[in-house]
Write a protein that holds these residues in place. Sequence first.
Motif, PDB file in Angstrom:
ATOM      1  N   LYS A 144      52.856  36.562  40.553  1.00 39.36           N
ATOM      2  CA  LYS A 144      53.825  37.206  39.655  1.00 39.36           C
ATOM      3  C   LYS A 144      55.244  36.702  39.894  1.00 39.36           C
ATOM      4  CE  LYS A 144      52.729  41.524  40.548  1.00 39.36           C
ATOM      5  NZ  LYS A 144      52.767  43.001  40.432  1.00 39.36           N
TER       6      LYS A 144
ATOM      7  N   TRP B   2      48.279  37.892  44.497  1.00 41.94           N
ATOM      8  CA  TRP B   2      48.679  38.432  43.199  1.00 41.94           C
ATOM      9  C   TRP B   2      50.205  38.583  43.116  1.00 41.94           C
ATOM     10  CZ3 TRP B   2      48.088  38.775  38.397  1.00 41.94           C
ATOM     11  CH2 TRP B   2      48.626  39.806  37.619  1.00 41.94           C
TER      12      TRP B   2
ATOM     13  N   LYS C 146      47.513  34.671  33.208  1.00 42.94           N
ATOM     14  CA  LYS C 146      47.863  35.746  34.131  1.00 42.94           C
ATOM     15  C   LYS C 146      46.743  36.778  34.192  1.00 42.94           C
ATOM     16  CE  LYS C 146      51.411  39.257  35.011  1.00 42.94           C
ATOM     17  NZ  LYS C 146      52.673  39.870  34.526  1.00 42.94           N
TER      18      LYS C 146
ATOM     19  N   TYR D 298      44.540  37.814  37.433  1.00 45.79           N
ATOM     20  CA  TYR D 298      44.498  39.230  37.817  1.00 45.79           C
ATOM     21  C   TYR D 298      43.052  39.724  37.878  1.00 45.79           C
ATOM     22  CZ  TYR D 298      44.412  44.265  36.835  1.00 45.79           C
ATOM     23  OH  TYR D 298      44.134  45.606  36.851  1.00 45.79           O
TER      24      TYR D 298
ATOM     25  N   GLU E   8      45.958  45.977  30.907  1.00 40.14           N
ATOM     26  CA  GLU E   8      45.159  44.747  30.940  1.00 40.14           C
ATOM     27  C   GLU E   8      45.037  44.130  29.556  1.00 40.14           C
ATOM     28  OE1 GLU E   8      41.429  45.523  32.798  1.00 40.14           O
ATOM     29  OE2 GLU E   8      42.330  46.214  34.678  1.00 40.14           O
TER      30      GLU E   8
END
Length: 248
Positions: A245, A241, A195, A199, A185
């Motif tokens: 991506k 998610w 991003k 997330y 992270e």
Amino acid sequence: MKDFVFNIKSYLKDYNYIWKYKLVWCLPFILFLVILDLISKAIVADKMVLDGAAVKFIPNFIGFQYVINPGAAYGMNAEKIGLTISIASLVTLFLIGIFIFIKNKYWLIPINLMVAGSFANLLGRAWAPATNNGVKGGVIDFLKFEFSFFGSDSYIFNLADAWVSIAVGVIILILIIYAILEIIELVMRKKDKNKYEFYFDIKNRKQVLFEVYYQKLNIKKEDKMTYNQYLKSNQELSREWKEYKKKE
């Protein structure tokens, strides 16, 4: 002082204990482990000779030897049975307190094991036979490793002890996983802030979904979410998610 007490009461009243999850999943698991441990102790007390010779079960790995430990782990405080039982009771109450307030399903796994192990040993002390010296209040131990690894062959334990040991291993594993995720992270946040924020949002929404669904058992029919709806919503968040991506 009155404001402080009022705030505490309000916090406890409004806190989401996720009772539904704990009653449907955790409690049956804990009861199963406690019952399994007590049954094993009862069989050993009925079929084996106290302080008798060790019996091989899996050669070079584990065997059986029936003893009664009046103390705590590794026989600590063996001569102070009252102190041992008092500490065991406090530890059990402390673990139950953690169980009541914790609402992370991953941390609940080791807590379930610890509560089961601690409670089972405490219950076991209530009916275990006296030692050959006439001491009551001990706990039945019967499992013994037949290999030496940091003195493992000198320690006799029971299933409840095993639950606690497994819990410690699970805690270490969870800490390692959390540390790895924190690093990932951190890298994500430095590399791509958008991003990371997406997330983090998905992660929080999943936790909120979990807490809302498992909040309590008695919910008005019109507000009730079915398990299939819960799974579908969770899958949709995972899909969001994955699609994000793919766009990168």
